[in-house]
Motif scaffolding. Structure first.
Motif, PDB file in Angstrom:
ATOM      1  N   GLU A 160       0.561  34.690  10.063  1.00  0.00           N
ATOM      2  CA  GLU A 160      -0.390  35.650  10.647  1.00  0.00           C
ATOM      3  C   GLU A 160      -0.047  35.921  12.115  1.00  0.00           C
ATOM      4  O   GLU A 160      -0.881  35.673  13.004  1.00  0.00           O
ATOM      5  N   THR A 162       0.045  38.513  13.935  1.00  0.00           N
ATOM      6  CA  THR A 162      -0.690  39.541  14.689  1.00  0.00           C
ATOM      7  C   THR A 162      -2.129  39.142  14.993  1.00  0.00           C
ATOM      8  O   THR A 162      -2.832  39.882  15.657  1.00  0.00           O
ATOM      9  N   THR A 192       0.915  37.720   6.361  1.00  0.00           N
ATOM     10  CA  THR A 192       0.100  38.669   7.120  1.00  0.00           C
ATOM     11  C   THR A 192      -0.962  39.338   6.263  1.00  0.00           C
ATOM     12  O   THR A 192      -0.871  39.386   5.036  1.00  0.00           O
TER      13      THR A 192
END
Lengths: 243, 304
Positions: A160, A162, A192
Motif C-alpha cells: 500500500e 500510496t 494496492t
C-alpha cells in the motif's frame, strides 16, 4: 534467467485456524511491475510478509529469484527491498543515519556511501541530515523507498505505498516506481487499493479474493478481455474483487 | 552485524537523552549515599569529641574513636539499597526502550526483512544494554571513589578492590532487570502493558519475594537469633529454605560481605550467594533469545 522474480506454488497461510491464503499459485517475471489487488483482509499483506521472510507459510512454497523464503532466508533478504504500509524508522536519527544503519543490516559493504548515493538517486539529498521525527508523510515515504533500495535489491515489495499520500505525493511515487523499474531494472510487487495508479504504472495485475487468486494477466490483456468496462475499477468489480 | 546493532542502540539511547537522565539520577543517588555516610560519620565523631572532652575534664581515660572501628567502605552502605531500588528500575526502563520501538511501531518488519539474523539482533541488544549499565555504574563508581577519598583522606588497595568487586556484582544484579524490560515487550501486546508488567516483576522481585523468605521472620531483624523457627513451623521452614530464590537478599548479603560491612563471612559463602543471580541471568538470557527467535514481528502493525 530461468528463475522467476517471484514464484508462489500452492502457498497457504493460516492465522489461528483462519485460512488467509489458500493454495496461491503466482509467477512474476523479472522486470514486471505487478499490481496485487484485493479488498481489505484478502491476504495481500500476508503474502508480502511471507515474501519478506517475516512469516513462515503454513503450506506450499514461495521463492524470490529462485531462493526459497524458508530454506534460503539470507539469499531472499538480499534480493528484496521492502516498503511497509506505514513507514516507521528511528525518529531520533537523521535520514542518512537510518539508511546507513539499515544498509549495514543488508550486508552493504560501504553503507554510508550507498546511503548517500540512494538519496542522490531519489533526489532527496537535502533530507540527509534532518531527523526523521520532523518529516512529513511524503518525506517519510521517500526515505522509506530509499531504505528499500539502498542495497539495490532485484525485487521491490511495496505494501500500500500510496496510503496517506496527497495527490502530489502519489504522482511522485508513481514516477519513482517507473524510474526504479526502468533505470535500475527492479521488479516491483505492489499491494494496492488505488486502481487508477495500477492502470498508470503496472504491467500486470493479480486479484486476490478471500485468499484465492481469482485473476492474473497483463494490463493490456485485461483491457482487451473486458472491452465493455470503462475503467480498471469496473473490471475489478466485475471479476468479484470487491468483498 | 552484532556491532552494528550494538552501536546503533548506544547512539539511540544517547539521542533520546534517556541515558543522560539515568546517569544524572544514578550519580545523584551515589552522591546521596556518600553524603549520608559522611553525615553519619561526622555525627559520631562530634559526639565522640564531646565525650572525650568531658572524660578528659573528669580525668577519665578516653575510649578509642568509634569511627576507626568501622570499615571505611561503610560510608557507601546505602548504595546496597539504592542499586536494587533505583538502579534496577532504570535497568527495566533501559531494557524496555531498547526493543519497544522495533516491536510496537513496525520497525521490526524493516529489520527482520534484512540479512541480519534474530540471534545477531538479540546478541547486539543484550551486549549494548550490558555496556550501558556498566557505563552507568562506572560513573557511580567514580563518585563513590571521590566521596571515599574526600571523607577518608585516602583509600587502600584492598578497599579499592572491594569497591570494584561491589560494582561488578551490582552490574550483574542489574543485567537481569534490563532483560526483564526486554522480555515483557515481547510477551505483551502493548507498550504500556509491557512497561507495567516489567514494573510488576521489579516490585515482586524487590519487595514481595523477600517478604516470603526472610521477611516473614520480622523478629530476626530486631534480634538476630540463630534458630528463630520452631521445628513445627513447616511454612516458615519452607520459606527460609526458599531464601536463595530472593536475589535481592542474596545481592544485599553478598554486597555487605564484599564491602566488609557485615560480620566476617567465608569467601565461599559469598560466592554461593552470587550463584542464584548468575542462574537468573542465564535463564533470562535464554528466554530473550528464544522469544526474539519466535516472535511474530509482522503482527506489530496491522495485518490482513
Amino acid at each position: 534467467m530461468d528463475d522467476a522474480a517471484i514464484e508462489l506454488e500452492k502457498l497457504s497461510h493460516t492465522y489461528d485456524k483462519d485460512p488467509v491464503l489458500k493454495h496461491l499459485d503466482l509467477r512474476i517475471e523479472h522486470g514486471e511491475i505487478f499490481g496485487f489487488l484485493g479488498h481489505n483482509g484478502a491476504g495481500k499483506t500476508t503474502a508480502i510478509n511471507i515474501l519478506t521472510t517475516l512469516l513462515v507459510p503454513t503450506g506450499g512454497t514461495a521463492k524470490v529469484c529462485g531462493h526459497d523464503v524458508v530454506t534460503a532466508r539470507r539469499a531472499v533478504t538480499r534480493s528484496i527491498g521492502y516498503l511497509p504500509a506505514e513507514v516507521r524508522m528511528y525518529g531520533h536519527l537523521t535520514a542518512l543515519e537510518n539508511l546507513e544503519f539499515l544498509a549495514t543490516l543488508s550486508d552493504v559493504k560501504k553503507p554510508r556511501h550507498a546511503a548517500k548515493e540512494t538519496l542522490d538517486f531519489l533526489g532527496c539529498s537535502d533530507l540527509a541530515n534532518r531527523r526523521l521525527a520532523t518529516f512529513s508523510t511524503g518525506m517519510r515515504q521517500r526515505i522509506g523507498i530509499a531504505q528499500a533500495i539502498v542495497h539495490r535489491p532485484d525485487v521491490l515489495l511495496l505494501d500500500e505505498p500510496t496510503a496517506g499520500l496527497d495527490p502530489l505525493g502519489v504522482r511522485q511515487l508513481r514516477e519513482t516506481i517507473l524510474q526504479l523499474n526502468q533505470e535500475l531494472g527492479m521488479t516491483i510487487f505492489m499491494n494496492t487499493h488505488l486502481l487508477s495508479e495500477v492502470a498508470k504504472v503496472c504491467t500486470s495485475i493479480g486479484v486476490l479474493n478471500h485468499g484465492e487468486l481469482i485473476y492474473k494477466d497483463t494490463i493490456e490483456a485485461t483491457t482487451r478481455r473486458f472491452p465493455d468496462e470503462a475503467s480498471l475499477e469496473d473490471i475489478y468489480v466485475t471479476m468479484g474483487g470487491a468483498p | 552485524m552484532i556491532t552494528t546493532i550494538f552501536s546503533h542502540q548506544v547512539l539511540a539511547l544517547r539521542r533520546q537523552r534517556v541515558l543522560l537522565v539515568l546517569v544524572a539520577a544514578i550519580l545523584l543517588a551515589t552522591a546521596l549515599a556518600g553524603a549520608l555516610g559522611w553525615s553519619s560519620q561526622s555525627t559520631i565523631v562530634r559526639v565522640f569529641d564531646e565525650a572525650t572532652r568531658q572524660l578528659a575534664a573528669s580525668g577519665a581515660p578516653a575510649p578509642p574513636n568509634p569511627f576507626l572501628l568501622k570499615p571505611h567502605l561503610s560510608l557507601l552502605s546505602n548504595m546496597v539499597v539504592y542499586i536494587p531500588l533505583v538502579g534496577a528500575l532504570f535497568a527495566v526502563i533501559l531494557g524496555h526502550i531498547s526493543i519497544a520501538d522495533e516491536e510496537s511501531s513496525g520497525l521490526g518488519r524493516l529489520l527482520f526483512s534484512r540479512s541480519m539474523s534474530r540471534a545477531q539482533y538479540t546478541t547486539g541488544k543484550i551486549l549494548s544494554l550490558a555496556l550501558v549499565l556498566a557505563g552507568l555504574l562506572l560513573a557511580s563508581f567514580a563518585v563513590s571513589l571521590a566521596a571515599l577519598l574526600l571523607v577518608n583522606q585516602g583509600i587502600s588497595v584492598a578497599d579499592l578492590g572491594r569497591l570494584s568487586l561491589f560494582y561488578t556484582l551490582s552490574w550483574l544484579y542489574l543485567v537481569p532487570f534490563a532483560l526483564i524490560g526486554m522480555i515483557t515487550v515481547l510477551l505483551t501486546t502493548s507498550r504500556s502493558l509491557a512497561l507495567l508488567s516489567a514494573m510488576g516483576a521489579w516490585l515482586v522481585i524487590t519487595f514481595a519475594v523477600p517478604q516470603f523468605t526472610s521477611g516473614l521472620r520480622p523478629t530476626q531483624s530486631l534480634n538476630p537469633i540463630i534458630e528463630p523457627i520452631g521445628l513445627s513451623q513447616a511454612f516458615f521452614q519452607a520459606t527460609a529454605k526458599a531464601q536463595p530464590l530472593s536475589i535481592v537478599e542474596q545481592y544485599k548479603a553478598a554486597s555487605a560481605a564484599i564491602l566488609d560491612t557485615a560480620p566476617s563471612v567465608a569467601v565461599m559463602d559469598t560466592v554461593a550467594r552470587v550463584m542464584p543471580l548468575l542462574g537468573f541471568v542465564a535463564i533470562l538470557t535464554v528466554a530473550a533469545f528464544a522469544l526474539v527467535r519466535t516472535h511474530d514481528f509482522s503482527r506489530s502493525a496491522s495485518h490482513e
